[in-house]
Design an enzyme around this catalytic site. Structure first.
Site, PDB file in Angstrom:
ATOM      1  N   TYR B 119      56.403  11.735  68.121  1.00  0.00           N
ATOM      2  CA  TYR B 119      57.360  12.791  67.920  1.00  0.00           C
ATOM      3  C   TYR B 119      57.411  12.870  67.050  1.00  0.00           C
ATOM      4  CZ  TYR B 119      61.929  14.311  67.397  1.00  0.00           C
ATOM      5  OH  TYR B 119      63.011  14.671  66.291  1.00  0.00           O
ATOM      6  N   GLU B 207      60.596  21.019  65.872  1.00  0.00           N
ATOM      7  CA  GLU B 207      60.551  19.805  66.562  1.00  0.00           C
ATOM      8  C   GLU B 207      59.692  19.964  67.721  1.00  0.00           C
ATOM      9  OE1 GLU B 207      63.476  19.064  69.082  1.00  0.00           O
ATOM     10  OE2 GLU B 207      63.358  16.481  68.738  1.00  0.00           O
TER      11      GLU B 207
END
Lengths: 296, 399
Positions: B119, B207
């Site tokens: 991530y 993101e």
């Protein structure tokens, strides 16, 4: 006394020849504030309303008039530059009213403020009022866009992220015959120059402030930080209100900084932090003044 | 403003970030051509992804009954058949609400052979007023859950905006993600590119979930942004004409678009008491006080400091086009604005829209007495509220 500004403070208006800046410079003059200079690049040498000299640069305005404080009414694309010009000229205080400044511009400004002597209030704020003792509080120092006449000189400090909610609290106090030492709008943007906590500390140290109303809203954690400090350090009664209990998560509620993201910055968490710190929480915005007066 | 995954990947690729090769397709023919080109280039598997501004696409369901907004395809024929089941259909995910979103674009891309999911995000840290990079070895899952249960698995690196991200910071993050040292160079380039995208596009968040270690056809490893989400700072869009062109109005609520034309800040909610307020803080507080007295707010609406007659009229029209609305609360603190001017605006807006539902007006501030007189003598059946609490109680009582 008061905090940040007094009726003697010499104020400069950046963007005085624009319609927005000009209108509020005029209202401040009518209120009796010391508006001593204006700055609009390319319009140096003009006079505003036949009495306020206009300069090309802030440095010139400082040298000629001794101004220490600026109100920035410059449009968003140029506002960060205008703030930094005030910092460079060594002003004590820059109050930025402009709404809609790109966040990255403010990130850079905030970085540039590290180690400088200048305090920034705002942006996206209604400004500061230290009420005077004339009719309808005139003769005080009004920087920004707040209506002067709703104020009354006295001993309550008000700090808020929201303009109209500040007016609401101030008006409730004035209608009950209770005056204010200074009212500070710190602005609704995610990156601002002065936090709730900064202002609370000043109120705590100000002998003329006897009680405080702190108004917050969803987003960020500035209210929680202020509450933690108040719990351990504040000598004065504080009443609080948090707006946004019904705001849906993930949406920006008008103010760029008013957003609950990733479960953070909720009204519930802030209200809880207030309660833990012994701050009296107003259930509705109609009760802000009453809740404070009960504990005064 | 939000943009689609394929647009986010385009911005990332411009800044040197490795993204799987692919193409945005708006028709079956385009999907077929894109698939053919990818298979011709040696791909053995493709992924076809619905482009909507909502998460949970993979686990979503089309209203047609077709399962999943993301599919793997082994051939051009399979790609075409899958595209037919997705394009023009309405996809419902956990984030779209029951109404779902129509899929107008498909991203047809090479399906990477994923070794590990990570991530990565860049966003503003409001505590420091500086950008922060967040990375985790736990990719492909809900990061909020990771933050809740295993916060130690999230590494954070604050970036000095005066310098931007330095290569050593990228290497530090790569090491914290336990990447093999053979990938340090690639990872550094990718991280620097992601930060550059964040800063140069004035993003509020970038993101990458998942960021993947992938196995190339020659069995070497690489690192790629397999999914991407970018939100942009609305205040900075004026200096990004190219990004502004990526705006997809179909993804935004029509009433909110209409409100934007009049500089009104409107957000639709699910209640039945509409409100019209000046100032964002007061507007939020008005919603709260309606709820406090047992009502349910239908919207957030900030008409700003000016509240001109045109704005108030436009606001009434927008409020009234929500069929749930059974009553309106107007709450104006006329600080600089004169209350009589606002009262005239409210009266003319109510008349112009043939208002037939209860209206409670609370005015405070400059010339409030003249304002109230105008309201009382307007011939409209409106109810006057003295304080915010009084006004809220009154509207809740009549709805």
């Amino acid at each position: 006394m008061a905090i940040l500004v007094t009726p003697e403070t010499k104020v400069l208006v950046q963007g005085i020849t624009g319609s927005f800046g000009g209108r509020h410079a005029q209202l401040s003059l009518e209120y009796g504030s010391q508006i001593v200079a204006g700055v609009t690049p390319g319009k140096g040498g003009q006079t505003f309303e036949d009495k306020v000299p206009v300069f090309d640069t802030v440095a010139q305005a400082v040298a000629e008039t001794g101004t220490t404080t600026s109100a920035v009414f410059v449009p968003p694309p140029f506002a960060a530059d205008a703030i930094l010009e005030g910092v460079d000229a060594g002003l004590d205080l820059v109050v930025c009213i402009t709404e809609g400044i790109p966040v990255n511009d403010m990130v850079k400004v905030k970085r540039a403020l590290e180690g400088s002597k200048t305090r920034l209030i705002g942006p996206n704020c209604p400004g500061i009022v230290t009420p005077g003792d004339g009719k309808q509080s005139s003769g005080g120092c009004r920087i920004g866009i707040a209506p002067g006449y709703i104020h009354k000189k006295g001993n309550i400090g008000v700090v808020s992220r929201s303009g109209t909610l500040t007016y609401e609290a101030v008006w409730q106090l004035t209608c009950r015959g209770v005056g204010q030492s200074t009212c500070v709008g710190i602005g609704g943007d995610p990156v601002n120059g002065t936090s709730h906590l900064d202002v609370i500390k000043m109120f705590n140290d100000d002998p003329d402030t006897h009680g405080i109303i702190m108004i917050g809203e969803i987003g960020g954690s500035a209210e929680e930080e202020a509450a933690a400090w108040i719990r351990d350090n504040c000598k004065k009664p504080v009443a609080g209100f948090i707006a946004g209990t019904t705001a849906p998560p993930g949406r920006r509620m008008g103010h760029a900084g008013a957003i609950v993201s990733g479960g953070k910055g909720t009204a519930e968490a802030k209200i809880e932090a207030f309660r833990e710190a012994g701050i009296q929480v107003a259930q509705t915005p109609s009760e802000m003044a009453d809740v404070l007066l009960k504990v005064m | 403003m939000n943009i689609h995954e394929y647009q986010a990947k385009e911005l990332l690729a411009r800044n040197g970030v490795n993204v799987p090769s692919g193409k945005a397709c708006k028709s079956i023919e385009e999907a077929q051509t894109a698939a053919q080109a990818l298979f011709d280039a040696g791909q053995s598997m493709l992924v076809i992804k619905s482009q909507i501004h909502a998460g949970g696409r993979g686990k979503g369901t089309f209203k047609s009954g077709f399962q999943g907004g993301v599919h793997l395809c082994k051939s051009v024929e399979e790609t075409v058949e899958t595209a037919k089941a997705m394009l023009g259909e309405v996809l419902v995910t956990k984030q779209t609400g029951p109404e779902g979103r129509e899929v107008k674009t498909l991203l047809v891309a090479s399906a990477e052979k994923i070794v590990k999911e990570l991530y990565l995000a860049v966003l503003l840290d409001r505590n420091t007023s500086k950008p922060i990079v967040m990375a985790s070895t736990e990719g492909g899952v809900d990061i909020e859950e990771v933050a809740e249960k295993t916060p130690e698995k999230i590494v954070k690196e604050t970036i000095d905006p005066a310098m931007g991200m330095m290569p050593y910071q990228a290497r530090k993050i790569a090491a914290a993600l336990n990447l093999p040292s053979s990938l340090t160079g690639q990872a550094t380039k990718l991280l620097m590119g992601v930060y550059k995208t964040f800063w140069s596009c004035d993003a509020s968040m970038v993101e990458i979930n998942p960021l993947c270690i992938v196995e190339n056809v020659d069995e070497t490893q690489g690192i790629a942004a397999v999914d991407a989400k970018i939100s942009l700072d609305d205040n900075a869009l004026y200096r990004h004409k190219d990004i502004l062109e990526m705006r997809d109005l179909a993804e935004e609520a029509p009433l909110e678009i209409e409100a934007g034309k009049f500089d009104l800040n409107y957000i639709k909610l699910h209640g039945n008491i509409a409100c019209l307020v000046n100032g964002a803080g007061l507007a939020m507080a008005t919603m709260d006080i309606i709820k406090h007295y047992g009502g349910d707010p239908a919207n957030f609406l900030d008409v700003g400091g000016g509240a001109s007659r045109e704005q108030v009229t436009a606001a009434f029209k927008i409020i009234l086009s929500d069929p749930n609305v059974k009553g309106i609360l107007v709450n104006i603190f006329g600080g600089i604005m004169q209350c009589d001017v606002i009262a005239e605006g409210v009266v003319s807006a109510a008349k112009e829209t043939n208002l037939s539902i209860p209206l409670v007006v609370r005015l405070e501030g400059n010339n409030v007495e003249i304002g109230k007189k105008i309201l009382n003598e307007s011939g409209l059946e409106l109810i006057s509220g003295d304080s915010m609490a009084d006004a809220a109680k009154k509207i809740v009582a009549v709805v």
